[in-house]
Design a protein around this motif. Structure first.
Motif, short mmCIF file in Angstrom:
data_model
loop_
_atom_site.label_atom_id
_atom_site.label_comp_id
_atom_site.label_asym_id
_atom_site.label_seq_id
_atom_site.Cartn_x
_atom_site.Cartn_y
_atom_site.Cartn_z
N SER A 71 0.85 -1.08 -0.04
CA SER A 71 0.08 0.12 -0.05
C SER A 71 0.78 1.21 -0.03
O SER A 71 0.47 2.32 -0.42
N SER B 215 1.94 1.99 -3.57
CA SER B 215 1.03 2.56 -4.19
C SER B 215 0.77 4.12 -3.97
O SER B 215 0.53 4.97 -4.68
N ARG B 216 0.71 4.55 -2.55
CA ARG B 216 0.49 5.92 -2.18
C ARG B 216 1.79 6.77 -2.74
O ARG B 216 1.38 8.08 -3.05
N GLY C 191 1.33 6.77 -6.58
CA GLY C 191 0.09 7.29 -7.10
C GLY C 191 -0.38 6.39 -8.02
O GLY C 191 -1.33 6.88 -8.77
#
Length: 414
Positions: free
Chosen positions: A58, A61-62, A65
């Motif tokens: 995660s 992904s952050r 983006g």
């Protein structure tokens, strides 16, 4: 944290420890191309397992983006490992001038696979982040499933060739210099690669079954388990040629120390009766243990002093009455126990004789077994085994009841 995340963390930790071990070696030898390839072979799956942990997944992904970008990165690392392993195995068993052109071809092929994976990933519509379920959610879809099939096909190709090359190289090593730990490591790489092929079959089977209308998540989970187990075995195989010889040396040293300590009861019994056999007698049992710091010399001296003492006991040695020998397992009386009885009785005769000239050799006891063959001419390894068993048997024996008639040298009693 679920069980899958825990497994990924364990695999990542083991791999990163191995990477650190290899990086330390690279610092000492930075121009070693083989070592660079080996380090990369371990670092790529280490990075893959790390990014597969949901929290890290995660975070990736952050950071960029892009939802599920970690899946593309993880699978790129895994495929990269399989191609790097092929390059490394080529560097191991052929000249660099011959291996490097082939390595360039493999790098080009890896680039094509990466491009195909990236294009399919971008077209898969994986817009919702799925840290733990990317394959289950997007695998049944046409484009997402094709992405996974390209990945597992490339990975399976690399694993299959790596297993074949490893076994081929292991056989060559066995025929040539016989380096045992390199041979074992190569065989472990082959075994781990074969186990990891179960991952490719599980993931590929899951996708195809889903396309046919059947969901088999257990097949995907079994594949993941095969990947983790295979990675651990492969990592061990890649690193064992460097630390395995040290392990063998340590085990051998422990064995020698055990032999030294095991000989103490026999040596001490002889030393008490004949102090002159000791070159540098220890003042106490604790002082004797300090001799382990120079183990090879101490062990050699211990065997020599026992041999010398046995030669000195020759006039007091008599054949052993079989009835006086304690039975072992299955009512068996072995040679070491017989020898322990002979030495125990000989030491008793020596003590009973007191100072002065040695008596003539004692006469044979009727019905007794012949004496065991002296081991003075045997090699050290043979003596260590036999004398160790004699020492253990002597420690278990009850005290001797034999005395000696000093005037005739004939044993009386026990």
């Amino acid at each position: 944290m679920d069980g899958k995340s825990g497994i990924f963390l364990v695999c990542a930790t083991v791999a990163w420890v191995a990477v650190a071990y290899k990086v330390a070696a690279l610092a000492r030898n930075p121009r070693n191309l083989n070592l660079w390839a080996l380090t990369l072979c371990i670092a790529l799956p280490a990075a893959g397992f790390t990014m597969a942990v949901p929290a890290v997944y995660s975070a990736v992904s952050r950071l960029f983006g892009v939802p599920n970008l970690a899946s593309l990165l993880v699978y790129s690392c895994i495929v990269g490992y399989s191609f790097t392993a092929l390059i490394m195995l080529m560097l191991w068993h052929m000249p660099a001038a011959e291996a490097l052109p082939r390595a360039k071809v493999l790098v080009f092929c890896y680039g094509l696979v990466l491009v195909a994976m990236a294009v399919l990933f971008a077209a898969s519509g994986a817009t919702v982040d799925e840290p733990s379920d990317f394959d289950d959610v997007y695998g049944p879809r046409p484009v997402g499933g094709t992405f996974l099939l390209v990945y597992v096909t490339a990975f399976a190709f690399g694993l299959g060739v790596a297993a074949w090359r490893s076994l081929q190289f292991a056989a060559r090593v066995a025929r040539s210099d016989g380096r045992p730990w390199l041979r074992r490591g190569l065989r472990l790489v082959a075994v781990g690669s074969i186990v990891a092929l179960g991952y490719c079959l599980g993931k590929g089977g899951y996708v195809i079954a889903a396309w046919l209308g059947t969901r088999l998540p257990a097949l995907s989970d079994a594949g993941t388990l095969c990947a983790c187990l295979g990675a651990l075995v492969i990592t061990t195989g890649f690193t064992v040629p460097s630390w395995g010889p040290r392990l063998s040396a340590g085990v051998e040293k422990i064995g020698r120390a055990r032999s030294y300590l095991r000989l103490y009861p026999l040596w001490h019994a002889m030393y008490e009766a004949m102090p002159e056999i000791a070159l540098d007698p220890p003042a106490s049992r604790r002082a004797d243990l300090r001799m382990l710091r120079d183990l090879d010399f101490a062990l050699y001296r211990r065997v020599i002093e026992i041999r010398d003492a046995r030669l000195a006991l020759a006039p007091y040695l008599a054949p052993v009455d079989e009835a006086a020998v304690p039975a072992g397992r299955g009512d068996r009386r072995d040679a070491a126990t017989r020898e322990a009885v002979r030495l125990r009785d000989a030491l008793a005769r020596l003590r009973a004789a007191g100072p002065g000239p040695r008596p003539a050799p004692p006469t044979a006891v009727a019905g007794a077994t012949p004496p065991a063959r002296p081991h003075d001419d045997a090699d050290l390894a043979t003596d260590l085994g036999f004398l160790g068993r004699v020492s253990s048997a002597l420690r278990r024996l009850p005290p001797a009841t034999t005395t000696v008639d000093v005037s005739s040298g004939t044993p009386v009693g026990g």
